[in-house]
Design a protein around this motif. Structure first.
Motif, PDB file in Angstrom:
ATOM      1  N   HIS A 114      -2.633  10.770   2.720  1.00  0.00           N
ATOM      2  CA  HIS A 114      -2.473  10.813   1.268  1.00  0.00           C
ATOM      3  C   HIS A 114      -3.489  11.762   0.633  1.00  0.00           C
ATOM      4  CE1 HIS A 114      -3.334   9.254  -2.836  1.00  0.00           C
ATOM      5  NE2 HIS A 114      -1.991   9.233  -2.885  1.00  0.00           N
TER       6      HIS A 114
ATOM      7  N   LYS B 207       4.227   5.548  -5.587  1.00  0.00           N
ATOM      8  CA  LYS B 207       4.145   5.585  -7.044  1.00  0.00           C
ATOM      9  C   LYS B 207       3.109   6.604  -7.524  1.00  0.00           C
ATOM     10  CE  LYS B 207       7.285   2.675  -8.275  1.00  0.00           C
ATOM     11  NZ  LYS B 207       8.439   3.148  -9.093  1.00  0.00           N
ATOM     12  N   ILE B 208       1.991   6.667  -6.846  1.00  0.00           N
ATOM     13  CA  ILE B 208       0.954   7.639  -7.213  1.00  0.00           C
ATOM     14  C   ILE B 208       1.473   9.061  -7.070  1.00  0.00           C
ATOM     15  CG2 ILE B 208      -1.321   8.535  -6.537  1.00  0.00           C
ATOM     16  CD1 ILE B 208      -1.475   5.979  -8.122  1.00  0.00           C
TER      17      ILE B 208
ATOM     18  N   TYR C 283       2.490   1.681  -3.326  1.00  0.00           N
ATOM     19  CA  TYR C 283       1.486   2.175  -4.272  1.00  0.00           C
ATOM     20  C   TYR C 283       1.267   3.674  -4.104  1.00  0.00           C
ATOM     21  CZ  TYR C 283      -3.006   2.581  -6.672  1.00  0.00           C
ATOM     22  OH  TYR C 283      -4.009   2.959  -7.519  1.00  0.00           O
ATOM     23  N   ASP C 284       1.197   4.159  -2.857  1.00  0.00           N
ATOM     24  CA  ASP C 284       1.031   5.599  -2.601  1.00  0.00           C
ATOM     25  C   ASP C 284       2.222   6.392  -3.118  1.00  0.00           C
ATOM     26  OD1 ASP C 284      -0.535   4.980   0.622  1.00  0.00           O
ATOM     27  OD2 ASP C 284      -1.387   5.103  -1.390  1.00  0.00           O
TER      28      ASP C 284
ATOM     29  N   TYR D 249      -9.360  -3.974  -1.611  1.00  0.00           N
ATOM     30  CA  TYR D 249      -8.585  -4.335  -0.410  1.00  0.00           C
ATOM     31  C   TYR D 249      -9.498  -4.580   0.793  1.00  0.00           C
ATOM     32  CZ  TYR D 249      -5.459  -3.788   3.545  1.00  0.00           C
ATOM     33  OH  TYR D 249      -4.783  -3.985   4.699  1.00  0.00           O
TER      34      TYR D 249
ATOM     35  N   ARG E 176       0.837  -1.217   0.000  1.00  0.00           N
ATOM     36  CA  ARG E 176       0.000   0.000   0.000  1.00  0.00           C
ATOM     37  C   ARG E 176       0.866   1.260   0.000  1.00  0.00           C
ATOM     38  NH1 ARG E 176      -5.087   1.335  -1.454  1.00  0.00           N
ATOM     39  NH2 ARG E 176      -5.779   3.210  -0.341  1.00  0.00           N
TER      40      ARG E 176
ATOM     41  N   ALA F 152      -9.249   0.281  -5.997  1.00  0.00           N
ATOM     42  CA  ALA F 152      -8.210  -0.511  -5.306  1.00  0.00           C
ATOM     43  C   ALA F 152      -8.485  -0.601  -3.807  1.00  0.00           C
ATOM     44  CB  ALA F 152      -6.830   0.106  -5.564  1.00  0.00           C
ATOM     45  N   TRP F 153      -8.930   0.530  -3.201  1.00  0.00           N
ATOM     46  CA  TRP F 153      -9.231   0.520  -1.761  1.00  0.00           C
ATOM     47  C   TRP F 153     -10.439  -0.366  -1.453  1.00  0.00           C
ATOM     48  CZ3 TRP F 153     -13.579   2.373   0.852  1.00  0.00           C
ATOM     49  CH2 TRP F 153     -13.470   2.374   2.245  1.00  0.00           C
TER      50      TRP F 153
ATOM     51  N   ILE G 196      -8.019   4.679  -7.531  1.00  0.00           N
ATOM     52  CA  ILE G 196      -7.658   4.585  -6.096  1.00  0.00           C
ATOM     53  C   ILE G 196      -8.849   4.039  -5.289  1.00  0.00           C
ATOM     54  CG2 ILE G 196      -7.078   5.934  -4.053  1.00  0.00           C
ATOM     55  CD1 ILE G 196      -5.462   7.775  -5.924  1.00  0.00           C
TER      56      ILE G 196
END
Length: 285
Positions: free
Chosen positions: A269, A7-8, A4-5, A51, A1, A47-48, A44
């Protein structure tokens, strides 16, 4: 996670930099940027949501596994307890059979002893009767000798009278002796029978009291042992339940902490993205 943040953020920063370099094409790049932002936010959120669904599925599987483990432990405990009860029933049956066999053997031994004593008493009684008969015969013989001596020394004219008187006395003596001997033998036999009956009654009462006391003592001992086993099993079950509750509480605390951390990261984020957007809009204006 976290990766991923990062990379975003890198992609966002690169896009913002590229947008800054090509800021002359304002309207087209603004529309493209807005579309990209919406697309990025949608990705986003998807994906959340995936999860969260995955975590919920894992939690459900864990609950099902824990319930299955509890049922298996309870089934094993029930099987062990049923085997223990069957063993106790078998042991009780064997003890009952052993006690019955012991009582029969004791009664058989007592009957053999009484029968042997009875035979001995009968033999003694017969021997005493024979002895009394021999004594009566010897007494008669002595009386006859005395009578013979008296007869020899008596006068001739009183011979018939003396013989009649002697014969009458002898007959009376014999009758009295026989009656007295019969009475004595009857008294002895009754006394012996009463003594034997009293002794047998006392021994039977003592054996019966001892058997009742032993049975009651065995019953109390088994009840006490059974009560101790039940208390031990109840303590174990209570300890196991407390450990299960504590384990469930620890798992819930860990999940709550993890969710709180994820929410904080998501909130940070979100704040960072909003700050970058604000900075971007300020520079545009």
């Amino acid at each position: 996670r976290c990766f991923y943040d990062q990379k975003i953020l890198q992609k966002t920063f690169g896009e913002w930099k590229e947008w800054w370099t090509v800021s002359r094409e304002g309207k087209l790049s603004l529309g493209a940027d807005s579309h990209y932002r919406r697309l990025l936010h949608n990705l986003i959120f998807k994906a959340w949501r995936a999860y969260v669904c995955q975590q919920r599925g894992k939690r459900n599987k864990y609950c099902v596994a824990e319930s299955h483990a509890k049922k298996q432990k309870l089934l094993r405990t029930w099987q062990c307890w049923r085997a223990y009860v069957d063993a106790q029933r078998t042991k009780h049956g064997m003890q009952t059979v052993a006690l019955a066999f012991r009582e029969r053997s004791c009664l058989r031994m007592s009957w053999a002893v009484w029968r042997r004593q009875h035979y001995q008493n009968c033999a003694g009684h017969k021997m005493s009767i024979l002895a009394l008969q021999h004594w009566a015969q010897s007494l008669q013989f002595r009386a006859w000798l005395q009578w013979r001596e008296l007869y020899l020394y008596s006068q001739n004219d009183k011979q018939k009278e003396t013989r009649a008187v002697t014969h009458y006395r002898h007959w009376e003596l014999k009758r009295c002796m026989e009656a007295w001997m019969g009475y004595v033998n009857l008294r002895r036999a009754k006394k012996l029978q009463n003594e034997l009956a009293q002794e047998h009654h006392r021994s039977r009462i003592v054996r019966q009291c001892f058997s009742d006391w032993r049975l009651s003592w065995e019953c109390r001992r088994r009840m006490h042992a059974h009560r101790k086993d039940i208390e031990t099993l109840a303590a174990r079950i209570a300890l196991w339940r407390a450990f299960a509750h504590w384990k469930h509480y620890v798992v819930l605390c860990a999940e709550e902490t993890q969710q709180r951390e994820l929410a904080e990261k998501h909130y940070k984020h979100h704040l960072l993205v909003r700050a970058l957007l604000c900075v971007r809009w300020k520079r545009l204006w």
